[in-house]
Motif scaffolding. Structure first.
Motif, PDB file in Angstrom:
ATOM      1  N   VAL A  36      59.721  83.992  29.166  1.00 17.54           N
ATOM      2  CA  VAL A  36      60.383  84.211  27.876  1.00 17.54           C
ATOM      3  C   VAL A  36      59.282  84.294  26.838  1.00 17.54           C
ATOM      4  O   VAL A  36      58.492  83.355  26.677  1.00 17.54           O
ATOM      5  CB  VAL A  36      61.354  83.070  27.529  1.00 17.54           C
ATOM      6  N   THR A  37      59.211  85.406  26.131  1.00 13.80           N
ATOM      7  CA  THR A  37      58.088  85.626  25.212  1.00 13.80           C
ATOM      8  C   THR A  37      58.469  85.553  23.742  1.00 13.80           C
ATOM      9  O   THR A  37      57.616  85.712  22.872  1.00 13.80           O
ATOM     10  CB  THR A  37      57.439  86.988  25.483  1.00 13.80           C
ATOM     11  N   GLY A  38      59.741  85.323  23.437  1.00 15.94           N
ATOM     12  CA  GLY A  38      60.134  85.250  22.040  1.00 15.94           C
ATOM     13  C   GLY A  38      61.594  84.901  21.880  1.00 15.94           C
ATOM     14  O   GLY A  38      62.319  84.645  22.855  1.00 15.94           O
ATOM     15  N   ALA A  39      62.043  84.884  20.639  1.00 13.09           N
ATOM     16  CA  ALA A  39      63.429  84.594  20.288  1.00 13.09           C
ATOM     17  C   ALA A  39      63.892  85.643  19.288  1.00 13.09           C
ATOM     18  O   ALA A  39      63.106  86.115  18.464  1.00 13.09           O
ATOM     19  CB  ALA A  39      63.552  83.203  19.680  1.00 13.09           C
ATOM     20  N   ALA A  40      65.165  86.016  19.366  1.00 16.42           N
ATOM     21  CA  ALA A  40      65.663  87.087  18.505  1.00 16.42           C
ATOM     22  C   ALA A  40      67.165  86.963  18.341  1.00 16.42           C
ATOM     23  O   ALA A  40      67.830  86.162  19.019  1.00 16.42           O
ATOM     24  CB  ALA A  40      65.303  88.451  19.090  1.00 16.42           C
ATOM     25  N   ALA A  41      67.705  87.775  17.431  1.00 15.82           N
ATOM     26  CA  ALA A  41      69.149  87.847  17.238  1.00 15.82           C
ATOM     27  C   ALA A  41      69.798  88.554  18.417  1.00 15.82           C
ATOM     28  O   ALA A  41      69.150  89.313  19.150  1.00 15.82           O
ATOM     29  CB  ALA A  41      69.464  88.597  15.945  1.00 15.82           C
ATOM     30  N   LEU A  42      71.095  88.333  18.583  1.00 17.90           N
ATOM     31  CA  LEU A  42      71.821  88.957  19.690  1.00 17.90           C
ATOM     32  C   LEU A  42      71.633  90.461  19.727  1.00 17.90           C
ATOM     33  O   LEU A  42      71.446  91.060  20.791  1.00 17.90           O
ATOM     34  CB  LEU A  42      73.316  88.629  19.580  1.00 17.90           C
TER      35      LEU A  42
END
Length: 353
Positions: A36-42
């Motif tokens: 997992v390389t990041g976080a984002a919106a749906l």
């Protein structure tokens, strides 16, 4: 020209690590080593991102998301599409916040423009000021005589720390802040443009004019408080203005002299609190609430946005309206007024026809 990246990802994680950080469990058969390389919106998340969802308004976005992982509450777990692994949590937003903090720690508080610890060229630190090891002072900042700043604290560009001010450890003082007559605990975040410790609005009024009353109190800010940009907190008149541990204050809030705010309160933008009012612990004030002076808002009370509070609010109460009253009464009055207006309009329409 490439777009700038203001908050680069600090680390990469795998599915198993995200589950541990978020306090959830991976479904059986899922590869825990998948990156997992990041976080984002749906809507924008890709196969290597984690997203979250806990609001019925976003069920369509959930159904079409391409996120590799999605933190969801149990009621939405069945709506997670194939190709996305559901991490079920009773509080997805909190879980997502923990993961986001691991990916983007620099976004948690105002960062130094200097980029390294120490006093930057162009900053001024008075000879009698005391800075512990590990303090960062950005260009243009001023630290006055007798001031003390704890280790790990960042003082932003053009901030002014007045004489004898005390700032604890691991704090962030945003650019352009001014602090005077103030004692600050540990891990306090003060965003840019905040003004703390200036005169309270105190005048002895008479028909011949208004005499200024010296404001000789202080501002006491306890541990883990966060104060939003361009908020103003006046020092006390003859006793201290106090902001309790863990309280979160939004942008553009005015807090008058002698105000005492308890622990873990939430005060949303453009609230105004007049002098000598007390908020007990865990009070929530919606945006643009106005409180008259010398009131008490009881522990756990909540006041709806744009309410005008002119009297004490009981512990645990829900108030709204102007003048503020119990929320149920306010809702009933609003419904009745709406009904009367509709009837009146209907009656006028009949008479004109």
């Amino acid at each position: 020209m490439a777009e700038p990246q203001f908050f680069p990802v600090a680390t990469s994680l795998d599915f198993g690590e995200v589950a541990v950080i978020s306090g959830t469990a991976l479904p059986e058969g899922v590869d825990a080593s998948r990156p997992v390389t990041g976080a984002a919106a749906l809507e924008t998340a890709g196969p290597s991102d984690v997203a979250y969802m806990d609001n019925p308004k976003y069920t369509d976005a959930l159904a079409s998301t391409k996120a590799g992982l999605c933190l969801v509450s149990p009621r939405f777990a069945e709506r997670v599409p194939d190709g996305t692994t559901a991490l079920i949590s009773p509080a997805p937003y909190h879980a997502f916040a923990r993961v986001l903090s691991r990916f983007f720690p620099d976004a948690l508080k105002p960062a130094s423009v200097f980029g390294s610890q120490g006093v930057a060229p162009g900053a001024f630190v008075h000879a009698t000021a005391v800075l512990e090891a590990g303090v960062t002072v950005d260009p243009g900042a001023v630290i006055g005589p007798g001031a003390e700043v704890g280790s790990g604290t960042v003082v932003g560009s053009h901030a002014v720390i007045g004489p004898q001010v005390r700032i604890g450890r691991n704090c962030a003082i945003g650019a352009g802040c001014t602090l005077q007559s103030t004692l600050i605990g540990n891990r306090v975040i003060i965003h840019p443009g905040v003004r703390i410790g200036q005169d309270g609005f105190g005048f002895a009024m008479s028909p011949k004019g208004h005499m200024k009353v010296p404001q000789i109190g202080r501002v006491i800010i306890q541990d883990d408080v966060e104060i939003g940009a361009n908020t103003c907190i006046d020092r006390g008149a003859s006793r201290d203005t106090v902001i309790g541990e863990g309280t979160k204050i939004d942008n553009l809030v005015q807090i008058g002299h002698n105000v005492v705010i308890g622990r873990h309160c939430v005060i949303v933008s453009q609230v105004g609190i007049a002098g000598s009012t007390t908020l007990e612990d865990f009070v929530v004030l919606g945006g643009q609430v106005g409180l008259a002076g010398h009131l008490t808002v009881g522990m756990g009370a909540q006041v709806a946005a744009q309410s005008g509070v002119t009297g004490d609010v009981p512990r645990g109460a829900r108030y709204g309206g102007s003048p503020a009253q119990p929320a149920l009464n306010w809702a009933r009055e609003s419904a009745l007024l709406k009904s009367l207006v509709a009837k009146r309009a209907k009656s006028i329409g009949r008479s004109e026809s």
